[in-house]
Design a protein around this motif. Structure first.
Motif, PDB file in Angstrom:
ATOM      1  N   GLU A   1      -3.394  -1.777  14.146  1.00 43.61           N
ATOM      2  CA  GLU A   1      -4.722  -2.372  14.260  1.00 43.61           C
ATOM      3  C   GLU A   1      -4.864  -3.583  13.342  1.00 43.61           C
ATOM      4  O   GLU A   1      -5.493  -4.583  13.696  1.00 43.61           O
ATOM      5  CB  GLU A   1      -5.787  -1.328  13.918  1.00 43.61           C
ATOM      6  CG  GLU A   1      -7.214  -1.796  14.077  1.00 43.61           C
ATOM      7  CD  GLU A   1      -7.608  -2.009  15.530  1.00 43.61           C
ATOM      8  OE1 GLU A   1      -8.550  -2.790  15.784  1.00 43.61           O
ATOM      9  OE2 GLU A   1      -6.985  -1.386  16.427  1.00 43.61           O
ATOM     10  N   SER A   2      -4.248  -3.502  12.155  1.00 41.64           N
ATOM     11  CA  SER A   2      -4.354  -4.573  11.160  1.00 41.64           C
ATOM     12  C   SER A   2      -3.251  -5.612  11.278  1.00 41.64           C
ATOM     13  O   SER A   2      -3.291  -6.626  10.571  1.00 41.64           O
ATOM     14  CB  SER A   2      -4.337  -3.973   9.746  1.00 41.64           C
ATOM     15  OG  SER A   2      -5.428  -3.124   9.535  1.00 41.64           O
TER      16      SER A   2
ATOM     17  N   ALA B   1      -7.563   2.507   7.352  1.00 44.32           N
ATOM     18  CA  ALA B   1      -7.704   1.094   7.720  1.00 44.32           C
ATOM     19  C   ALA B   1      -8.032   0.244   6.500  1.00 44.32           C
ATOM     20  O   ALA B   1      -7.484  -0.854   6.322  1.00 44.32           O
ATOM     21  CB  ALA B   1      -8.785   0.936   8.785  1.00 44.32           C
ATOM     22  N   ASP B   2      -8.898   0.759   5.628  1.00 41.02           N
ATOM     23  CA  ASP B   2      -9.250   0.028   4.401  1.00 41.02           C
ATOM     24  C   ASP B   2      -8.042  -0.084   3.476  1.00 41.02           C
ATOM     25  O   ASP B   2      -7.816  -1.133   2.861  1.00 41.02           O
ATOM     26  CB  ASP B   2     -10.393   0.755   3.686  1.00 41.02           C
ATOM     27  CG  ASP B   2     -10.774   0.080   2.371  1.00 41.02           C
ATOM     28  OD1 ASP B   2     -10.902  -1.159   2.343  1.00 41.02           O
ATOM     29  OD2 ASP B   2     -10.941   0.798   1.370  1.00 41.02           O
TER      30      ASP B   2
ATOM     31  N   THR C   1       0.856  -1.185   0.000  1.00 35.70           N
ATOM     32  CA  THR C   1       0.000   0.000   0.000  1.00 35.70           C
ATOM     33  C   THR C   1       0.890   1.232   0.000  1.00 35.70           C
ATOM     34  O   THR C   1       1.813   1.338   0.806  1.00 35.70           O
ATOM     35  CB  THR C   1      -0.916   0.034   1.233  1.00 35.70           C
ATOM     36  OG1 THR C   1      -1.832  -1.068   1.168  1.00 35.70           O
ATOM     37  CG2 THR C   1      -1.706   1.325   1.298  1.00 35.70           C
TER      38      THR C   1
ATOM     39  N   ALA D   1      -3.275   2.554  12.032  1.00 31.82           N
ATOM     40  CA  ALA D   1      -4.009   1.576  11.217  1.00 31.82           C
ATOM     41  C   ALA D   1      -3.206   0.298  11.020  1.00 31.82           C
ATOM     42  O   ALA D   1      -3.763  -0.807  11.035  1.00 31.82           O
ATOM     43  CB  ALA D   1      -4.352   2.196   9.862  1.00 31.82           C
ATOM     44  N   MET D   2      -1.895   0.442  10.839  1.00 33.55           N
ATOM     45  CA  MET D   2      -1.047  -0.740  10.676  1.00 33.55           C
ATOM     46  C   MET D   2      -1.063  -1.599  11.933  1.00 33.55           C
ATOM     47  O   MET D   2      -1.157  -2.828  11.864  1.00 33.55           O
ATOM     48  CB  MET D   2       0.386  -0.312  10.330  1.00 33.55           C
ATOM     49  CG  MET D   2       0.533   0.273   8.941  1.00 33.55           C
ATOM     50  SD  MET D   2       2.225   0.865   8.594  1.00 33.55           S
ATOM     51  CE  MET D   2       3.148  -0.699   8.618  1.00 33.55           C
TER      52      MET D   2
ATOM     53  N   VAL E   1      -0.090  -5.127  10.413  1.00 33.28           N
ATOM     54  CA  VAL E   1       0.897  -4.938   9.346  1.00 33.28           C
ATOM     55  C   VAL E   1       2.158  -4.340   9.958  1.00 33.28           C
ATOM     56  O   VAL E   1       2.087  -3.345  10.685  1.00 33.28           O
ATOM     57  CB  VAL E   1       0.351  -4.008   8.248  1.00 33.28           C
ATOM     58  CG1 VAL E   1       1.372  -3.851   7.119  1.00 33.28           C
ATOM     59  CG2 VAL E   1      -0.966  -4.535   7.707  1.00 33.28           C
TER      60      VAL E   1
ATOM     61  N   VAL F   1      -4.757  -0.100   4.212  1.00 36.69           N
ATOM     62  CA  VAL F   1      -3.630  -0.917   4.672  1.00 36.69           C
ATOM     63  C   VAL F   1      -4.022  -2.348   5.020  1.00 36.69           C
ATOM     64  O   VAL F   1      -3.145  -3.205   5.212  1.00 36.69           O
ATOM     65  CB  VAL F   1      -2.914  -0.273   5.891  1.00 36.69           C
ATOM     66  CG1 VAL F   1      -2.520   1.157   5.595  1.00 36.69           C
ATOM     67  CG2 VAL F   1      -3.753  -0.352   7.152  1.00 36.69           C
ATOM     68  N   ALA F   2      -5.320  -2.618   5.104  1.00 45.12           N
ATOM     69  CA  ALA F   2      -5.761  -3.971   5.467  1.00 45.12           C
ATOM     70  C   ALA F   2      -5.188  -4.994   4.493  1.00 45.12           C
ATOM     71  O   ALA F   2      -5.209  -4.794   3.278  1.00 45.12           O
ATOM     72  CB  ALA F   2      -7.288  -4.036   5.461  1.00 45.12           C
ATOM     73  N   ARG F   3      -4.651  -6.063   5.041  1.00 42.60           N
ATOM     74  CA  ARG F   3      -4.103  -7.195   4.273  1.00 42.60           C
ATOM     75  C   ARG F   3      -2.810  -6.855   3.521  1.00 42.60           C
ATOM     76  O   ARG F   3      -2.333  -7.660   2.722  1.00 42.60           O
ATOM     77  CB  ARG F   3      -5.151  -7.760   3.302  1.00 42.60           C
ATOM     78  CG  ARG F   3      -6.398  -8.289   3.991  1.00 42.60           C
ATOM     79  CD  ARG F   3      -7.462  -8.723   2.999  1.00 42.60           C
ATOM     80  NE  ARG F   3      -7.904  -7.618   2.149  1.00 42.60           N
ATOM     81  CZ  ARG F   3      -8.780  -6.698   2.546  1.00 42.60           C
ATOM     82  NH1 ARG F   3      -9.299  -6.724   3.779  1.00 42.60           N
ATOM     83  NH2 ARG F   3      -9.153  -5.733   1.722  1.00 42.60           N
TER      84      ARG F   3
END
Length: 203
Positions: free
Chosen positions: A90-91, A54-55, A4, A87-88, A93, A57-59
């Motif tokens: 939280e996910s 969040a959207d 990302t 966000a990272m 990453v 960086v997710a996955r």
């Protein structure tokens, strides 16, 4: 590999996106305009909005931050980077590479002595923002790399560059093409030897 890019609509970020796509990475780009090179997933939105980031960086396997300044906004690079870090985490990453600038933090010592006062005078506000951005990255607990280029140009990439950490012998001056800088950033993403390091880069 899924990558990302925050700020991937133009300049260095767009070139990182193009190179990553050509290398068969699965590329997502988040920018205000939502534009980007063909073949990538482009998201339009505010990179300080938690839901949007969040959207984006997710996955992802890695995140690259290449954002610039924003008129009327105090320390935009720091604010965006802090949003991305949250966000990272939280996910889950972990890999983060950010584009900073030579002259930020202790890297002022990598410039020739005669250039230092001019760089500080011309780029003082941007360098202060980058310094705070770097501090947030260092405190993040993520697997980070900071890339600090000299001035940028739009010449054809050469495929080579000089990368030095603070304390290594040599000074950095001149400029580097955005294409070479993009290649350096993308190489750093998968080079685990750069984790925890800040690289000054010139052409």
């Amino acid at each position: 590999m899924k990558i990302t890019i925050i700020g991937g609509s133009q300049g260095t970020g767009a070139q990182v996106a193009s190179l990553a796509h050509a290398a068969d990475f699965e590329v997502t780009s988040l920018s205000r305009s939502g534009t980007g090179p063909d073949g990538i997933r482009a998201i339009a939105g505010d990179a300080t909005n938690p839901a949007i980031v969040a959207d984006a960086v997710a996955r992802a396997d890695a995140v690259v931050v290449t954002v610039g300044g924003t008129k009327g906004v105090s320390q935009p690079r720091t604010a965006i980077t802090e949003s991305v870090i949250a966000a990272m985490k939280e996910s889950g990453v972990r890999r983060l590479v950010i584009l900073s600038s030579l002259g930020a933090g202790e890297s002022i010592t990598q410039l020739p002595a005669l250039m230092r006062p001019f760089i500080t005078l011309l780029l003082g506000k941007a360098l202060a923002d980058h310094t705070e951005q770097e501090a947030a990255v260092r405190a993040s607990g993520l697997d980070w790399t900071i890339v600090r280029p000299t001035s940028l140009n739009n010449r054809q990439p050469t495929g080579s560059w000089t990368a030095l950490r603070v304390g290594e012998e040599g000074k950095l001056s001149g400029s580097i093409s955005r294409g070479d800088l993009a290649a350096c950033i993308l190489e750093s993403v998968t080079d685990h030897s750069t984790i925890g390091g800040a690289l000054g880069v010139s052409g």
